[in-house]
Motif scaffolding. Structure first.
Motif, PDB file in Angstrom:
ATOM      1  N   VAL A  11      49.075  -3.667  18.428  1.00  0.00           N
ATOM      2  CA  VAL A  11      48.543  -2.301  18.493  1.00  0.00           C
ATOM      3  C   VAL A  11      47.590  -2.185  19.683  1.00  0.00           C
ATOM      4  O   VAL A  11      47.615  -1.181  20.404  1.00  0.00           O
ATOM      5  CB  VAL A  11      47.838  -1.912  17.174  1.00  0.00           C
ATOM      6  CG1 VAL A  11      47.187  -0.538  17.291  1.00  0.00           C
ATOM      7  CG2 VAL A  11      48.819  -1.937  16.015  1.00  0.00           C
ATOM      8  N   GLU A  22      56.278  -0.098  18.842  1.00  0.00           N
ATOM      9  CA  GLU A  22      55.217   0.880  18.546  1.00  0.00           C
ATOM     10  C   GLU A  22      55.230   2.027  19.561  1.00  0.00           C
ATOM     11  O   GLU A  22      55.105   3.196  19.196  1.00  0.00           O
ATOM     12  CB  GLU A  22      53.857   0.183  18.542  1.00  0.00           C
ATOM     13  CG  GLU A  22      52.681   1.090  18.315  1.00  0.00           C
ATOM     14  CD  GLU A  22      52.619   1.701  16.916  1.00  0.00           C
ATOM     15  OE1 GLU A  22      51.950   2.737  16.775  1.00  0.00           O
ATOM     16  OE2 GLU A  22      53.233   1.155  15.981  1.00  0.00           O
ATOM     17  N   LYS A  35      58.059   4.332  18.801  1.00  0.00           N
ATOM     18  CA  LYS A  35      57.722   5.186  17.659  1.00  0.00           C
ATOM     19  C   LYS A  35      56.835   6.348  18.089  1.00  0.00           C
ATOM     20  O   LYS A  35      56.932   7.441  17.549  1.00  0.00           O
ATOM     21  CB  LYS A  35      57.005   4.383  16.573  1.00  0.00           C
ATOM     22  CG  LYS A  35      57.897   3.461  15.799  1.00  0.00           C
ATOM     23  CD  LYS A  35      57.086   2.717  14.751  1.00  0.00           C
ATOM     24  CE  LYS A  35      57.923   1.724  13.993  1.00  0.00           C
ATOM     25  NZ  LYS A  35      57.106   0.961  13.014  1.00  0.00           N
TER      26      LYS A  35
END
Length: 89
Positions: free
Chosen positions: A10, A54, A57
């Protein structure tokens, strides 16, 4: 109250998103290859792959098989909600 720790993937995705938002990685730009990113950011290849997932997404990048990963969008402002997420008044 302390903030919860963030996963490395992240953090990497946020760093790349910041580069996209600042224009350092403009729309259409290719991201470095996975192995190059492992050396550049000093993370494992698994972390790089999860960060790319990520970013997909979030709608910021698209991966073309055997071609690479390219910037396709820019991050919105923090707290930016989609119309369907906003309750009716």
């Amino acid at each position: 109250m302390s903030e919860l720790p963030r996963y490395e993937y992240v953090k990497l995705a946020d760093a790349i998103a910041a580069d996209i938002g600042s224009g350092k990685l403009p729309q259409g730009a290719a991201l470095p290859g996975e192995r190059a990113m492992t050396e550049l950011h000093r993370v494992s290849i698994g972390t790089v792959r999860r960060a790319i997932v990520e970013l997909r997404k979030r709608g910021l990048v698209a991966t073309l098989p055997a071609k690479g990963t390219y910037v396709i969008g820019r991050p919105g402002p923090p707290g930016d909600a989609l119309e369907e997420d906003v309750p009716d008044a």
